[in-house]
Design a protein around this motif. Structure first.
Motif, PDB file in Angstrom:
ATOM      1  N   GLY A 154      -3.255   7.576   4.813  1.00 55.66           N
ATOM      2  CA  GLY A 154      -1.897   8.336   4.390  1.00 55.66           C
ATOM      3  C   GLY A 154      -1.609   7.892   6.251  1.00 55.66           C
ATOM      4  O   GLY A 154      -0.575   7.753   6.401  1.00 55.66           O
ATOM      5  N   LEU A 155      -2.716   8.014   7.054  1.00 52.86           N
ATOM      6  CA  LEU A 155      -2.114   7.366   8.372  1.00 52.86           C
ATOM      7  C   LEU A 155      -2.185   5.944   8.690  1.00 52.86           C
ATOM      8  O   LEU A 155      -0.603   5.914   9.087  1.00 52.86           O
ATOM      9  CB  LEU A 155      -3.215   8.053   9.572  1.00 52.86           C
ATOM     10  N   ALA A 156      -2.184   5.059   7.705  1.00 51.72           N
ATOM     11  CA  ALA A 156      -1.899   3.919   8.089  1.00 51.72           C
ATOM     12  C   ALA A 156      -0.445   3.590   7.846  1.00 51.72           C
ATOM     13  O   ALA A 156       0.195   2.230   8.075  1.00 51.72           O
ATOM     14  CB  ALA A 156      -2.872   2.798   7.145  1.00 51.72           C
ATOM     15  N   ARG A 157      -0.046   4.810   7.166  1.00 52.28           N
ATOM     16  CA  ARG A 157       1.483   4.810   6.062  1.00 52.28           C
ATOM     17  C   ARG A 157       2.508   4.295   7.721  1.00 52.28           C
ATOM     18  O   ARG A 157       3.363   3.577   7.650  1.00 52.28           O
ATOM     19  CB  ARG A 157       1.970   5.225   5.132  1.00 52.28           C
TER      20      ARG A 157
ATOM     21  N   VAL B 134      -8.777  -1.118  -2.943  1.00 49.93           N
ATOM     22  CA  VAL B 134      -9.053   0.597  -2.980  1.00 49.93           C
ATOM     23  C   VAL B 134      -7.605   1.063  -2.463  1.00 49.93           C
ATOM     24  O   VAL B 134      -6.605   2.203  -3.386  1.00 49.93           O
ATOM     25  CB  VAL B 134      -9.714   0.924  -2.435  1.00 49.93           C
ATOM     26  N   ALA B 135      -6.990   0.765  -1.458  1.00 48.72           N
ATOM     27  CA  ALA B 135      -5.817   1.576  -0.705  1.00 48.72           C
ATOM     28  C   ALA B 135      -4.435   1.137  -2.222  1.00 48.72           C
ATOM     29  O   ALA B 135      -3.799   1.924  -2.063  1.00 48.72           O
ATOM     30  CB  ALA B 135      -5.515   0.674   0.239  1.00 48.72           C
ATOM     31  N   HIS B 136      -4.380  -0.380  -2.529  1.00 47.17           N
ATOM     32  CA  HIS B 136      -3.234  -0.174  -3.385  1.00 47.17           C
ATOM     33  C   HIS B 136      -3.541   0.619  -4.755  1.00 47.17           C
ATOM     34  O   HIS B 136      -2.679   1.417  -4.870  1.00 47.17           O
ATOM     35  CB  HIS B 136      -3.488  -2.432  -3.975  1.00 47.17           C
ATOM     36  N   GLN B 137      -5.025   0.977  -4.951  1.00 46.51           N
ATOM     37  CA  GLN B 137      -5.404   1.401  -6.080  1.00 46.51           C
ATOM     38  C   GLN B 137      -4.845   2.862  -6.219  1.00 46.51           C
ATOM     39  O   GLN B 137      -4.678   3.953  -7.077  1.00 46.51           O
ATOM     40  CB  GLN B 137      -6.499   0.904  -7.319  1.00 46.51           C
ATOM     41  N   LEU B 138      -4.691   3.413  -5.024  1.00 45.24           N
ATOM     42  CA  LEU B 138      -5.373   5.158  -4.417  1.00 45.24           C
ATOM     43  C   LEU B 138      -3.883   5.523  -4.057  1.00 45.24           C
ATOM     44  O   LEU B 138      -3.243   5.956  -3.731  1.00 45.24           O
ATOM     45  CB  LEU B 138      -5.579   5.361  -3.895  1.00 45.24           C
ATOM     46  N   ARG B 139      -2.386   4.449  -4.080  1.00 44.61           N
ATOM     47  CA  ARG B 139      -1.765   4.611  -3.802  1.00 44.61           C
ATOM     48  C   ARG B 139      -1.094   6.066  -4.009  1.00 44.61           C
ATOM     49  O   ARG B 139       0.460   6.398  -3.473  1.00 44.61           O
ATOM     50  CB  ARG B 139      -0.515   3.308  -3.354  1.00 44.61           C
TER      51      ARG B 139
ATOM     52  N   TYR C  39       0.747  -1.518   0.107  1.00 45.04           N
ATOM     53  CA  TYR C  39      -0.459   0.226   0.155  1.00 45.04           C
ATOM     54  C   TYR C  39       0.752   1.287   0.431  1.00 45.04           C
ATOM     55  O   TYR C  39      -0.044   2.309  -0.249  1.00 45.04           O
ATOM     56  CB  TYR C  39      -0.356  -0.024   1.256  1.00 45.04           C
ATOM     57  N   LEU C  40       2.148   1.179  -0.094  1.00 42.08           N
ATOM     58  CA  LEU C  40       3.141   2.275  -0.155  1.00 42.08           C
ATOM     59  C   LEU C  40       3.089   2.895  -1.054  1.00 42.08           C
ATOM     60  O   LEU C  40       2.669   2.213  -2.488  1.00 42.08           O
ATOM     61  CB  LEU C  40       4.069   1.623   0.625  1.00 42.08           C
ATOM     62  N   PRO C  41       3.605   3.860  -1.531  1.00 36.23           N
ATOM     63  CA  PRO C  41       3.506   5.026  -3.273  1.00 36.23           C
ATOM     64  C   PRO C  41       4.844   4.309  -3.658  1.00 36.23           C
ATOM     65  O   PRO C  41       5.546   3.718  -3.129  1.00 36.23           O
ATOM     66  CB  PRO C  41       3.834   6.324  -2.892  1.00 36.23           C
ATOM     67  N   SER C  42       4.468   4.145  -4.964  1.00 38.94           N
ATOM     68  CA  SER C  42       5.435   3.605  -6.152  1.00 38.94           C
ATOM     69  C   SER C  42       6.660   4.167  -5.814  1.00 38.94           C
ATOM     70  O   SER C  42       6.566   5.348  -5.607  1.00 38.94           O
ATOM     71  CB  SER C  42       4.625   3.256  -7.914  1.00 38.94           C
ATOM     72  N   PRO C  43       7.451   4.150  -6.599  1.00 36.93           N
ATOM     73  CA  PRO C  43       9.229   4.485  -6.432  1.00 36.93           C
ATOM     74  C   PRO C  43       8.460   5.706  -7.589  1.00 36.93           C
ATOM     75  O   PRO C  43       7.931   5.495  -8.095  1.00 36.93           O
ATOM     76  CB  PRO C  43      10.040   3.838  -7.124  1.00 36.93           C
ATOM     77  N   SER C  44       9.720   7.124  -6.635  1.00 37.94           N
ATOM     78  CA  SER C  44       9.898   8.404  -7.358  1.00 37.94           C
ATOM     79  C   SER C  44      10.885   7.755  -7.602  1.00 37.94           C
ATOM     80  O   SER C  44      12.028   7.269  -8.241  1.00 37.94           O
ATOM     81  CB  SER C  44       9.932   9.061  -6.220  1.00 37.94           C
TER      82      SER C  44
ATOM     83  N   GLN D  66       4.952  14.954   4.003  1.00 39.84           N
ATOM     84  CA  GLN D  66       4.582  13.533   4.407  1.00 39.84           C
ATOM     85  C   GLN D  66       6.031  12.390   4.393  1.00 39.84           C
ATOM     86  O   GLN D  66       4.909  11.719   4.398  1.00 39.84           O
ATOM     87  CB  GLN D  66       3.771  13.653   3.434  1.00 39.84           C
ATOM     88  N   GLY D  67       7.464  13.227   3.517  1.00 39.73           N
ATOM     89  CA  GLY D  67       7.387  12.210   4.231  1.00 39.73           C
ATOM     90  C   GLY D  67       7.673  11.137   3.081  1.00 39.73           C
ATOM     91  O   GLY D  67       7.618  11.080   1.999  1.00 39.73           O
ATOM     92  N   PRO D  68       9.177  10.517   3.395  1.00 41.30           N
ATOM     93  CA  PRO D  68       9.742   9.237   2.082  1.00 41.30           C
ATOM     94  C   PRO D  68       7.905   7.748   1.753  1.00 41.30           C
ATOM     95  O   PRO D  68       7.924   7.827   0.611  1.00 41.30           O
ATOM     96  CB  PRO D  68      10.568   8.721   2.266  1.00 41.30           C
ATOM     97  N   ARG D  69       7.355   8.186   3.025  1.00 44.89           N
ATOM     98  CA  ARG D  69       5.877   7.134   2.644  1.00 44.89           C
ATOM     99  C   ARG D  69       4.558   7.943   2.209  1.00 44.89           C
ATOM    100  O   ARG D  69       3.493   7.852   2.015  1.00 44.89           O
ATOM    101  CB  ARG D  69       6.131   6.467   4.019  1.00 44.89           C
ATOM    102  N   ALA D  70       4.741   9.190   2.171  1.00 41.09           N
ATOM    103  CA  ALA D  70       3.967   9.834   2.075  1.00 41.09           C
ATOM    104  C   ALA D  70       2.290  10.067   3.085  1.00 41.09           C
ATOM    105  O   ALA D  70       1.347   9.860   2.281  1.00 41.09           O
ATOM    106  CB  ALA D  70       3.194   9.855   0.395  1.00 41.09           C
ATOM    107  N   ALA D  71       3.337   9.635   4.128  1.00 36.68           N
ATOM    108  CA  ALA D  71       1.899  10.276   5.046  1.00 36.68           C
ATOM    109  C   ALA D  71       1.441  11.016   5.546  1.00 36.68           C
ATOM    110  O   ALA D  71       1.849  11.724   6.086  1.00 36.68           O
ATOM    111  CB  ALA D  71       3.031   9.183   5.803  1.00 36.68           C
TER     112      ALA D  71
END
Length: 451
Positions: free
Chosen positions: A285-288, A304-309, A52-57, A180-185
């Motif tokens: 975002g909190l869950a990260r 939803v959590a995966h596709q909206l990551r 559920y984390l964001p894709s690599p930047s 929001q940091g490296p996990r986009a929290a």
């Protein structure tokens, strides 16, 4: 053990939300050879927090940060690079740099953040050294390419209203932190506030190449942020005496606008309404930062959590067109579930509650302006007033309570009601907020509204 409902119970609402989000964010999820694969949940063994984390930047500071001694002090500048920001994002741009900064997350674990430092071409016309404003962008996003360090140089900045332009035109130094940091929290208040403070520390320490010393070491510092940026601003003010005590007397003002101080208050006004896309993203975002929330997701929630990551603020906002509540994503009642309640209480701004790990010293040390779209806004002298909608998503009574709690704890707070609702209130506030920032930056006396 949580019993999971079959995915089909939420397929329609999930598909609607994902279609809206993907259309706005440009996600390829719906353009696969098997378009239904985007809506199939992962098997239980694959539902790790990393899913559920964001894709690599594309930014190597995010994708492959340098190895750093964990004992490195928060606020330490780890790397620097020049940056140019086009005039459609910052006119009167002079010089700019980005710095990689040591910080810490909600659980005291070290992490690296990115801050953008700007010295505008406009000279500072006021007394003393050029002040520094930490402008805390309304990021409201779950993807790393939505962060200010990427958007400002490469995209058109949709951050509204035009505070950033006005601040540059008036000669303020600026620091914009990817708080929001490296996990986009998104909405993880404690980590967001720490990142803002470390961005300020780094900006005060930073010495440009060939310059004789730091640009802002002698500067008064003011911070301002609205909505999601207000979360970071409010938490930076509240955490500063404990997390960054050396900034006492340096951070001379915090202007906090439209802040959702307590997420539990917003179930009735945001969850399942046109604001549900942002509320949903905030919880994800909190869950990260609090991955104990992930096991509560049912099959619909997993998809939803995966596709909206990677969804940026625009996608999260438009996601409210599919106003399904959080209860669609889980088989527990999020209003009463103890895990959800504990995470929300830990990120409740205002009274420092030691039962949830807060330090009673977490009270803003410098002047604070709390501004909010209020249903009744005075219109000059006399008893007349203008009745407006007020903030229907983040009700004004929550801002009043925040002021009362900070005042009761000993902070100096002023409440500024503005006309409009949650979106237009950000525009109607520009004048009074900029006046307040100017007064603090110029060292004018502050009269507290407490009492």
């Amino acid at each position: 053990m949580i019993t999971r409902r079959p995915f089909r119970t939420g397929t329609a609402v999930a598909a609607m939300a994902l279609a809206v989000a993907c259309a706005v964010s440009g996600s390829p999820a719906l353009a696969q050879s098997d378009p239904l694969s985007a809506f199939r949940p992962a098997p239980p063994e694959q539902r790790t927090p990393e899913r559920y984390l964001p894709s690599p930047s594309p930014d190597p500071w995010y994708s492959s940060p340098p190895t750093v001694d964990p004992a490195t002090a928060p606020g330490t500048v780890l790397a620097t690079r020049p940056v140019t920001i086009p005039p459609h994002n910052v006119r009167n741009f002079g010089r700019g740099w980005q710095v990689l900064v040591q910080s810490s997350d909600s659980h005291d674990r070290p992490q690296q953040i990115v801050s953008t430092i700007i010295e505008p071409r406009t000279p500072w016309p006021g007394p003393g050294a050029r002040p520094l404003v930490s402008f805390n962008v309304t990021i409201d996003s779950l993807g790393l390419e939505c962060m200010p360090s990427h958007v400002l140089p490469h995209k058109f900045n949709l951050e509204l209203p035009p505070f950033l332009q006005i601040l540059a035109d008036r000669g303020y130094g600026l620091v914009l932190t990817d708080f929001q940091g490296p996990r986009a929290a998104y909405a993880a208040g404690r980590a967001n506030g720490r990142a803002v403070l470390d961005g300020i520390r780094a900006a005060r320490e930073f010495i440009p190449a060939a310059d004789p010393g730091p640009l802002f070491s002698d500067s008064r510092v003011v911070q301002v942020g609205y909505s999601g940026g207000g979360i970071a601003t409010g938490w930076a003010a509240q955490l500063q005496p404990v997390y960054a005590p050396e900034l006492t007397g340096v951070l001379v003002g915090s202007s906090v606008g439209g802040v959702p101080a307590d997420y539990a208050d917003l179930f009735d006004t945001m969850d399942g309404t046109l604001a549900s896309g942002l509320y949903r993203a905030a919880v994800l975002g909190l869950a990260r930062e609090y991955p104990q929330l992930y096991p509560l997701l049912n099959d619909t929630g997993d998809v939803v959590a995966h596709q909206l990551r990677d969804a940026c603020a625009s996608a999260n906002t438009v996601g409210g067109l599919a106003p399904f509540p959080l209860s669609t994503l889980t088989d527990v009642d999020p209003r009463t579930d103890p895990t959800v309640q504990a995470v929300m209480a830990r990120n409740r701004l205002g009274r420092a509650d030691p039962t949830h790990g807060a330090d009673p010293r977490e009270v803003p040390s410098g002047p604070v302006q709390v501004w909010h779209a209020d249903a009744t806004v005075p219109m000059g002298p006399g008893p007349g007033s203008s009745q407006g909608p007020g903030d229907t998503f983040v009700p004004e009574w929550t801002a009043h309570r925040l002021v009362e709690e900070w005042c009761a704890a000993g902070a100096d707070v002023e409440y500024t009601p503005v006309a409009g609702e949650h979106v237009t209130g950000a525009y109607t506030a520009v004048g009074p907020v900029m006046d307040w920032v100017d007064a603090r930056a110029r060292g004018q006396a502050f009269t507290s509204g407490c009492g």
